[in-house]
Design a protein around this motif. Sequence first.
Motif, PDB file in Angstrom:
ATOM      1  N   GLU A   1      18.454  -0.470  12.852  1.00 49.39           N
ATOM      2  CA  GLU A   1      18.828  -1.385  13.929  1.00 49.39           C
ATOM      3  C   GLU A   1      18.862  -0.673  15.287  1.00 49.39           C
ATOM      4  O   GLU A   1      18.488  -1.252  16.314  1.00 49.39           O
ATOM      5  CB  GLU A   1      20.200  -1.981  13.637  1.00 49.39           C
ATOM      6  N   GLN A   2      19.259   0.566  15.320  1.00 49.82           N
ATOM      7  CA  GLN A   2      19.382   1.318  16.571  1.00 49.82           C
ATOM      8  C   GLN A   2      18.032   1.663  17.190  1.00 49.82           C
ATOM      9  O   GLN A   2      17.987   2.114  18.325  1.00 49.82           O
ATOM     10  CB  GLN A   2      20.156   2.618  16.330  1.00 49.82           C
ATOM     11  N   ARG A   3      16.950   1.459  16.475  1.00 53.07           N
ATOM     12  CA  ARG A   3      15.642   1.901  16.936  1.00 53.07           C
ATOM     13  C   ARG A   3      14.870   0.870  17.739  1.00 53.07           C
ATOM     14  O   ARG A   3      13.848   1.165  18.301  1.00 53.07           O
ATOM     15  CB  ARG A   3      14.778   2.370  15.755  1.00 53.07           C
ATOM     16  N   GLY A   4      15.300  -0.364  17.778  1.00 54.09           N
ATOM     17  CA  GLY A   4      14.563  -1.368  18.545  1.00 54.09           C
ATOM     18  C   GLY A   4      13.584  -2.122  17.683  1.00 54.09           C
ATOM     19  O   GLY A   4      13.886  -2.500  16.560  1.00 54.09           O
ATOM     20  N   GLY A   5      12.365  -2.322  18.216  1.00 49.22           N
ATOM     21  CA  GLY A   5      11.346  -3.111  17.525  1.00 49.22           C
ATOM     22  C   GLY A   5      10.581  -2.321  16.472  1.00 49.22           C
ATOM     23  O   GLY A   5      10.788  -1.126  16.269  1.00 49.22           O
ATOM     24  N   LEU A   6       9.657  -3.001  15.817  1.00 44.68           N
ATOM     25  CA  LEU A   6       8.882  -2.415  14.733  1.00 44.68           C
ATOM     26  C   LEU A   6       8.143  -1.139  15.134  1.00 44.68           C
ATOM     27  O   LEU A   6       8.197  -0.156  14.390  1.00 44.68           O
ATOM     28  CB  LEU A   6       7.911  -3.455  14.155  1.00 44.68           C
ATOM     29  N   PRO A   7       7.463  -1.073  16.288  1.00 48.88           N
ATOM     30  CA  PRO A   7       6.769   0.183  16.636  1.00 48.88           C
ATOM     31  C   PRO A   7       7.728   1.376  16.723  1.00 48.88           C
ATOM     32  O   PRO A   7       7.415   2.466  16.236  1.00 48.88           O
ATOM     33  CB  PRO A   7       6.136  -0.111  17.991  1.00 48.88           C
TER      34      PRO A   7
ATOM     35  N   TRP B   1      10.018   6.301  14.329  1.00 50.08           N
ATOM     36  CA  TRP B   1      11.203   7.020  13.840  1.00 50.08           C
ATOM     37  C   TRP B   1      11.019   7.407  12.375  1.00 50.08           C
ATOM     38  O   TRP B   1      11.282   8.552  11.991  1.00 50.08           O
ATOM     39  CB  TRP B   1      12.431   6.138  14.031  1.00 50.08           C
ATOM     40  N   ALA B   2      10.558   6.467  11.546  1.00 49.91           N
ATOM     41  CA  ALA B   2      10.385   6.721  10.112  1.00 49.91           C
ATOM     42  C   ALA B   2       9.370   7.825   9.859  1.00 49.91           C
ATOM     43  O   ALA B   2       9.556   8.654   8.957  1.00 49.91           O
ATOM     44  CB  ALA B   2       9.956   5.441   9.397  1.00 49.91           C
ATOM     45  N   GLN B   3       8.310   7.865  10.632  1.00 45.99           N
ATOM     46  CA  GLN B   3       7.276   8.877  10.433  1.00 45.99           C
ATOM     47  C   GLN B   3       7.717  10.255  10.904  1.00 45.99           C
ATOM     48  O   GLN B   3       7.223  11.262  10.404  1.00 45.99           O
ATOM     49  CB  GLN B   3       5.988   8.449  11.136  1.00 45.99           C
ATOM     50  N   ALA B   4       8.667  10.308  11.853  1.00 43.70           N
ATOM     51  CA  ALA B   4       9.058  11.587  12.434  1.00 43.70           C
ATOM     52  C   ALA B   4      10.347  12.175  11.858  1.00 43.70           C
ATOM     53  O   ALA B   4      10.566  13.375  11.957  1.00 43.70           O
ATOM     54  CB  ALA B   4       9.224  11.423  13.951  1.00 43.70           C
TER      55      ALA B   4
ATOM     56  N   ASP C   1       0.864  -1.172   0.000  1.00 44.34           N
ATOM     57  CA  ASP C   1       0.000   0.000   0.000  1.00 44.34           C
ATOM     58  C   ASP C   1       0.905   1.227   0.000  1.00 44.34           C
ATOM     59  O   ASP C   1       1.662   1.439   0.942  1.00 44.34           O
ATOM     60  CB  ASP C   1      -0.886  -0.033   1.247  1.00 44.34           C
ATOM     61  N   VAL C   2       0.854   2.047  -1.066  1.00 42.16           N
ATOM     62  CA  VAL C   2       1.757   3.195  -1.147  1.00 42.16           C
ATOM     63  C   VAL C   2       1.582   4.158   0.023  1.00 42.16           C
ATOM     64  O   VAL C   2       2.520   4.853   0.397  1.00 42.16           O
ATOM     65  CB  VAL C   2       1.633   3.947  -2.495  1.00 42.16           C
ATOM     66  N   ASP C   3       0.396   4.189   0.620  1.00 42.26           N
ATOM     67  CA  ASP C   3       0.195   5.041   1.792  1.00 42.26           C
ATOM     68  C   ASP C   3       0.947   4.510   3.005  1.00 42.26           C
ATOM     69  O   ASP C   3       1.145   5.224   3.983  1.00 42.26           O
ATOM     70  CB  ASP C   3      -1.296   5.163   2.121  1.00 42.26           C
ATOM     71  N   ALA C   4       1.381   3.255   2.939  1.00 44.03           N
ATOM     72  CA  ALA C   4       2.107   2.646   4.048  1.00 44.03           C
ATOM     73  C   ALA C   4       3.627   2.750   3.868  1.00 44.03           C
ATOM     74  O   ALA C   4       4.375   2.250   4.691  1.00 44.03           O
ATOM     75  CB  ALA C   4       1.707   1.178   4.190  1.00 44.03           C
ATOM     76  N   LEU C   5       4.065   3.398   2.774  1.00 37.30           N
ATOM     77  CA  LEU C   5       5.498   3.588   2.543  1.00 37.30           C
ATOM     78  C   LEU C   5       5.974   4.800   3.330  1.00 37.30           C
ATOM     79  O   LEU C   5       5.402   5.876   3.237  1.00 37.30           O
ATOM     80  CB  LEU C   5       5.792   3.810   1.062  1.00 37.30           C
ATOM     81  N   HIS C   6       7.055   4.625   4.088  1.00 37.44           N
ATOM     82  CA  HIS C   6       7.622   5.706   4.889  1.00 37.44           C
ATOM     83  C   HIS C   6       9.021   6.015   4.367  1.00 37.44           C
ATOM     84  O   HIS C   6       9.918   5.171   4.483  1.00 37.44           O
ATOM     85  CB  HIS C   6       7.705   5.305   6.359  1.00 37.44           C
ATOM     86  N   PRO C   7       9.229   7.203   3.777  1.00 37.56           N
ATOM     87  CA  PRO C   7      10.583   7.532   3.316  1.00 37.56           C
ATOM     88  C   PRO C   7      11.523   7.633   4.512  1.00 37.56           C
ATOM     89  O   PRO C   7      11.168   8.204   5.549  1.00 37.56           O
ATOM     90  CB  PRO C   7      10.403   8.884   2.621  1.00 37.56           C
ATOM     91  N   ILE C   8      12.733   7.051   4.373  1.00 35.29           N
ATOM     92  CA  ILE C   8      13.682   7.101   5.489  1.00 35.29           C
ATOM     93  C   ILE C   8      15.080   7.562   5.078  1.00 35.29           C
ATOM     94  O   ILE C   8      15.890   7.854   5.951  1.00 35.29           O
ATOM     95  CB  ILE C   8      13.788   5.747   6.227  1.00 35.29           C
ATOM     96  N   ALA C   9      15.395   7.629   3.785  1.00 39.06           N
ATOM     97  CA  ALA C   9      16.732   8.070   3.383  1.00 39.06           C
ATOM     98  C   ALA C   9      16.732   8.547   1.939  1.00 39.06           C
ATOM     99  O   ALA C   9      15.920   8.101   1.128  1.00 39.06           O
ATOM    100  CB  ALA C   9      17.735   6.932   3.559  1.00 39.06           C
ATOM    101  N   HIS C  10      17.668   9.449   1.644  1.00 39.10           N
ATOM    102  CA  HIS C  10      17.836   9.999   0.298  1.00 39.10           C
ATOM    103  C   HIS C  10      19.341  10.130   0.044  1.00 39.10           C
ATOM    104  O   HIS C  10      20.018  10.929   0.686  1.00 39.10           O
ATOM    105  CB  HIS C  10      17.145  11.358   0.202  1.00 39.10           C
TER     106      HIS C  10
END
Length: 189
Positions: free
Chosen positions: A87-93, A98-101, A11-20
């Motif tokens: 990896e530094q962020r812990g579990g999925l939540p 982190w990805a959203q913020a 689902d493209v709405d579920a994609l979270h950009p994290i790096a460029h």
Amino acid sequence: ELHEEAGLVVDVDALHPIAHWVTPAIEIRRFDTRFYLAVVPEGQRAVEDMGEITAHAWLTPGEALERAQAGEIQLPPPTWTTLRQIEQRGGLPEVLAWAQAKPIVRVSPALLDPLPTGERVLALPGDPAVPMVEGWDVPPETRFVMREGQGWLPVRPQAEGARPPRGRLAAVRQAAVSSWRSDPERPGR
């Protein structure tokens, strides 16, 4: 493209950009690459397209980094760095929060003078030899050395003794980063 190359539906709405990541303008073959995070729905199965993807494995970020250090797989610096940040962020939540913020900043590495052995050295923003990029989440590893047969591996800046290039040649060398050039004869480079 994800569906075409790996057979995944996301689902493209579920994609979270994290790096460029961007290669410098002097590169003959340039990349402007963005990394996304997504939760794969239950029942999805990746398949190889025998073109760009010839094998796959589901690994945690830590497992992928360990396998790269053991020489089992090669990870270009952008992939290594993104996995380390996840990896530094812990579990999925925590990773999703982190990805959203996080702000997405454009990162372009610099090529430093080669080591006495001739090995290429690549440095990221936050390394003592490279200016910071505002908003960049500096990873623990900011310097990589190209090891024959192993690809790019992280090193400590002081341990390798590489120095930033100087003068007019510096602009050319810093712009000539070739960290993740696609070469079918040398996977992972």
